[in-house]
Design a protein around this motif. Structure first.
Motif, PDB file in Angstrom:
ATOM      1  N   LEU A  11      44.456  36.632  31.400  1.00 47.99           N
ATOM      2  CA  LEU A  11      43.624  36.580  30.199  1.00 47.99           C
ATOM      3  C   LEU A  11      42.560  35.492  30.352  1.00 47.99           C
ATOM      4  CD1 LEU A  11      44.679  36.905  26.525  1.00 47.99           C
ATOM      5  CD2 LEU A  11      43.232  35.003  27.209  1.00 47.99           C
ATOM      6  N   TYR A  12      42.975  34.350  30.861  1.00 49.05           N
ATOM      7  CA  TYR A  12      42.033  33.245  31.046  1.00 49.05           C
ATOM      8  C   TYR A  12      40.965  33.585  32.087  1.00 49.05           C
ATOM      9  CZ  TYR A  12      42.262  28.632  28.860  1.00 49.05           C
ATOM     10  OH  TYR A  12      42.096  27.565  28.017  1.00 49.05           O
ATOM     11  N   THR A  13      41.410  34.054  33.244  1.00 51.00           N
ATOM     12  CA  THR A  13      40.475  34.210  34.358  1.00 51.00           C
ATOM     13  C   THR A  13      39.691  35.517  34.304  1.00 51.00           C
ATOM     14  OG1 THR A  13      42.265  35.099  35.744  1.00 51.00           O
ATOM     15  CG2 THR A  13      41.841  32.728  35.860  1.00 51.00           C
ATOM     16  N   LYS A  14      40.333  36.605  33.882  1.00 49.93           N
ATOM     17  CA  LYS A  14      39.651  37.900  33.875  1.00 49.93           C
ATOM     18  C   LYS A  14      38.932  38.168  32.550  1.00 49.93           C
ATOM     19  CE  LYS A  14      42.746  40.065  37.255  1.00 49.93           C
ATOM     20  NZ  LYS A  14      43.701  41.181  37.521  1.00 49.93           N
ATOM     21  N   VAL A  15      39.657  38.005  31.436  1.00 51.55           N
ATOM     22  CA  VAL A  15      39.051  38.323  30.143  1.00 51.55           C
ATOM     23  C   VAL A  15      37.999  37.283  29.773  1.00 51.55           C
ATOM     24  CG1 VAL A  15      39.480  38.663  27.684  1.00 51.55           C
ATOM     25  CG2 VAL A  15      41.096  39.569  29.359  1.00 51.55           C
ATOM     26  N   TYR A  27      47.105  42.084  28.169  1.00 53.38           N
ATOM     27  CA  TYR A  27      47.703  40.751  28.215  1.00 53.38           C
ATOM     28  C   TYR A  27      48.120  40.217  26.851  1.00 53.38           C
ATOM     29  CZ  TYR A  27      44.883  41.308  32.413  1.00 53.38           C
ATOM     30  OH  TYR A  27      44.302  41.816  33.550  1.00 53.38           O
ATOM     31  N   ALA A  28      47.561  40.761  25.780  1.00 50.82           N
ATOM     32  CA  ALA A  28      47.855  40.289  24.426  1.00 50.82           C
ATOM     33  C   ALA A  28      48.103  41.488  23.525  1.00 50.82           C
ATOM     34  CB  ALA A  28      46.697  39.452  23.886  1.00 50.82           C
ATOM     35  N   ALA A  29      48.842  41.244  22.440  1.00 49.81           N
ATOM     36  CA  ALA A  29      49.198  42.332  21.524  1.00 49.81           C
ATOM     37  C   ALA A  29      49.119  41.828  20.088  1.00 49.81           C
ATOM     38  CB  ALA A  29      50.602  42.846  21.833  1.00 49.81           C
ATOM     39  N   GLU A  30      49.002  42.765  19.169  1.00 49.60           N
ATOM     40  CA  GLU A  30      49.029  42.399  17.756  1.00 49.60           C
ATOM     41  C   GLU A  30      50.393  41.803  17.403  1.00 49.60           C
ATOM     42  OE1 GLU A  30      46.412  42.272  16.219  1.00 49.60           O
ATOM     43  OE2 GLU A  30      45.076  43.894  16.836  1.00 49.60           O
ATOM     44  N   ILE A  62      36.202  29.020  35.332  1.00 51.30           N
ATOM     45  CA  ILE A  62      37.433  28.579  34.680  1.00 51.30           C
ATOM     46  C   ILE A  62      38.536  28.459  35.716  1.00 51.30           C
ATOM     47  CG2 ILE A  62      39.193  29.158  32.976  1.00 51.30           C
ATOM     48  CD1 ILE A  62      37.042  30.556  31.358  1.00 51.30           C
ATOM     49  N   GLN A  63      39.126  27.281  35.780  1.00 49.90           N
ATOM     50  CA  GLN A  63      40.228  27.025  36.703  1.00 49.90           C
ATOM     51  C   GLN A  63      41.481  26.688  35.900  1.00 49.90           C
ATOM     52  OE1 GLN A  63      39.095  24.055  39.677  1.00 49.90           O
ATOM     53  NE2 GLN A  63      36.947  24.520  39.259  1.00 49.90           N
ATOM     54  N   VAL A  64      42.513  27.490  36.070  1.00 55.67           N
ATOM     55  CA  VAL A  64      43.811  27.182  35.467  1.00 55.67           C
ATOM     56  C   VAL A  64      44.564  26.331  36.478  1.00 55.67           C
ATOM     57  CG1 VAL A  64      45.945  28.111  34.517  1.00 55.67           C
ATOM     58  CG2 VAL A  64      43.782  29.326  34.147  1.00 55.67           C
ATOM     59  N   THR A  65      44.693  25.050  36.176  1.00 55.08           N
ATOM     60  CA  THR A  65      45.219  24.111  37.165  1.00 55.08           C
ATOM     61  C   THR A  65      46.740  24.012  37.147  1.00 55.08           C
ATOM     62  OG1 THR A  65      44.896  22.289  35.608  1.00 55.08           O
ATOM     63  CG2 THR A  65      43.116  22.729  37.169  1.00 55.08           C
TER      64      THR A  65
END
Length: 263
Positions: A11-15, A27-30, A62-65
């Motif tokens: 979600l962070y890197t692609k969306v 990746y996310a839902a209601e 965006i880098q998720v470290t």
């Protein structure tokens, strides 16, 4: 990487990073509850925030470290460079996932990152990333819980030495080198700083993240701190603080509420 970790990472890197907004339902839902106060709840609320965001910031690195999980909670530490450095942000996020390991609730702290290195020679994002000592997760979470209960809540600053290694790595803007420096800072500080509440402690192996509310000069602040622990002592530290805007500006239930779960 577990499915819920991968979902959050993607979600962070692609969306967000690549702008692939149509992938969001993977990746996310209601009900997709938001506590980032400028974002409405729901998948549509997410899209309605980020589509204009992509237009303002077409270049997003965006880098998720760091990423860790504890039950259905996942924590991520990310660095965002927007429009070739026009803005640099640190984010620390916590999400809660459903039985399908999709994100259904989200809390965060977002703040401009200090640039360059602190006096200790560290950035806000560098340092260790490898998870280890999984059998010590419960002990490490208890260590951090006791730190807040025995030190920060009642301001017994000398006890910091019981929790921190004599020398540790500090990624805050202060760049402390020793636990004694940290003690001296708190004992001499004139900042009106009060710990109001510990909301959530998330741990996996040698890393523990803590979500708290603090008051600084009578202003409400959302605070997430990340610790790396080795041999029963804190050896590395990161943090991110966000001043909470006044309630009339919120588009959701606020920074510290819980809807689909309880802290």
């Amino acid at each position: 990487m577990s499915k819920q970790k991968q979902n959050f990472y993607d979600l962070y890197t692609k969306v967000i990073g690549q702008g692939e907004i149509d992938l969001l339902p993977l990746y996310a839902a209601e009900p997709c509850i938001e506590h980032s106060v400028g974002v409405h709840d729901g998948l549509e609320g997410f899209k309605n925030f980020f589509i204009p965001f992509f237009e303002v910031f077409p270049k997003r690195n965006i880098q998720v470290t760091r990423i860790l999980e504890d039950g259905n909670f996942v924590f991520a530490h990310a660095y965002q460079v927007l429009n070739d450095g026009a803005a640099e942000w640190m984010t620390m996020d916590i999400v809660y996932t459903n039985a399908d390991e999709k994100i259904i609730e989200h809390w965060d702290t977002i703040a401009p990152s200090f640039t360059g290195k602190n006096k200790a020679g560290h950035t806000a994002f560098d340092g260790a990333t490898e998870l280890a000592d999984f059998a010590k997760t419960a002990d490490n979470k208890m260590l951090i819980s006791n730190l807040y209960e025995q030190v920060y809540t009642i301001e017994k600053w000398q006890l910091i030495a019981d929790f921190y290694a004599a020398e540790f790595i500090d990624h805050s803007e202060y760049g402390f080198l020793t636990s004694q420096e940290l003690i001296d800072y708190y004992e001499s500080s004139t900042t009106n700083y009060t710990l109001e509440k510990v909301y959530k402690i998330i741990g996996e192996g040698n890393f523990v993240a803590v979500f708290t509310k603090v008051m600084i000069a009578n202003k409400e602040v959302a605070n997430i701190e990340l610790y790396r622990i080795q041999d029963g002592k804190i050896v590395e530290y990161w943090r991110n603080m966000e001043y909470v805007v006044e309630e009339k500006l919120w588009l959701n239930s606020g920074k510290f509420a819980t809807i689909t779960t309880e802290f």
